[in-house]
Design a protein around this motif. Structure first.
Motif, PDB file in Angstrom:
ATOM      1  N   ALA A 295       0.826  -0.785   0.271  1.00 21.00           N
ATOM      2  CA  ALA A 295      -0.376   0.067  -0.058  1.00 21.00           C
ATOM      3  C   ALA A 295       0.743   0.642  -0.021  1.00 21.00           C
ATOM      4  O   ALA A 295       0.590   2.487  -0.348  1.00 21.00           O
ATOM      5  CB  ALA A 295      -0.867  -0.026   1.477  1.00 21.00           C
ATOM      6  N   TRP A 296       1.749   1.576   0.591  1.00 20.91           N
ATOM      7  CA  TRP A 296       2.719   2.381   0.827  1.00 20.91           C
ATOM      8  C   TRP A 296       3.873   2.603  -0.442  1.00 20.91           C
ATOM      9  O   TRP A 296       3.569   3.377  -1.248  1.00 20.91           O
ATOM     10  CB  TRP A 296       4.079   2.078   1.773  1.00 20.91           C
TER      11      TRP A 296
ATOM     12  N   VAL B  29      -4.477   3.080   0.681  1.00 21.91           N
ATOM     13  CA  VAL B  29      -4.049   2.866   1.631  1.00 21.91           C
ATOM     14  C   VAL B  29      -5.253   1.696   2.232  1.00 21.91           C
ATOM     15  O   VAL B  29      -5.076   1.256   2.257  1.00 21.91           O
ATOM     16  CB  VAL B  29      -4.500   3.965   2.416  1.00 21.91           C
TER      17      VAL B  29
END
Length: 178
Positions: free
Chosen positions: A117-118, A123
């Motif tokens: 997700a990063w 997110v």
């Protein structure tokens, strides 16, 4: 989908469609008879998402990606996932606990969604990973009471969650594409 990167959102939708087919396919190792048609239908829907959004990814390949400048680190993450999944399965096989391989691979995949997700600046992918980890943890006591392969239940959890994500992403993306 909470990313501003169209190409990444399209690719993630396509990839999750493909992974739907993979996980629901693994679930077909030894499912209850009444699950079989649903698993096949879900796999087919996953293939359609993979093909359609895969093509749209290609049409939008020149758009920006959150991975720009981080491809090497993304590769390290994927390599670490593959090594962890493979090493865990090797250990399970050596211990005579092969039936837990699907559960182990699912745990590694769900866990890798959090750093992914990063990398993708999205997110919502971490949310999917957390949901999957919670579902896998909740499924564990039931799996311990059985003696068969974990693949049917685990495949439904993983395939169902990535299919749901891909469908939500598709619903968000389609108005942007037309």
């Amino acid at each position: 989908m909470f990313t501003d990167f169209l190409r990444d959102a399209l690719f993630t939708t396509a990839w999750f469609g493909l992974m739907t087919c993979v996980w629901l396919g693994w679930a077909q190792e030894d499912p209850p008879r009444k699950w079989r048609a649903w698993l096949g239908a879900g796999s087919g829907l996953g293939i359609l998402l993979a093909l359609g959004f895969g093509a749209w990814t290609g049409f939008n390949w020149r758009t920006d990606s959150a991975l720009e400048g981080r491809y090497e680190w993304f590769g390290v993450l994927v390599l670490a996932e593959v090594v962890a999944a493979g090493a865990g399965c090797w250990l399970l096989a050596r211990q005579g606990r092969s039936r837990w391989m699907a559960w182990w691979v699912a745990l590694v995949v769900a866990g890798h969604f959090i750093p992914l997700a990063w990398f993708l600046s999205d997110v919502s992918i971490a949310v999917v990973g957390v949901i999957q980890l919670a579902l896998l943890a909740g499924l564990t006591p039931r799996l311990r009471r059985t003696t068969g392969a974990t693949s049917a239940s685990v495949g439904v959890v993983m395939g169902g969650t990535v299919l749901a994500y891909a469908l939500v992403n598709a619903a968000i993306l389609l108005p942007r594409l037309f």
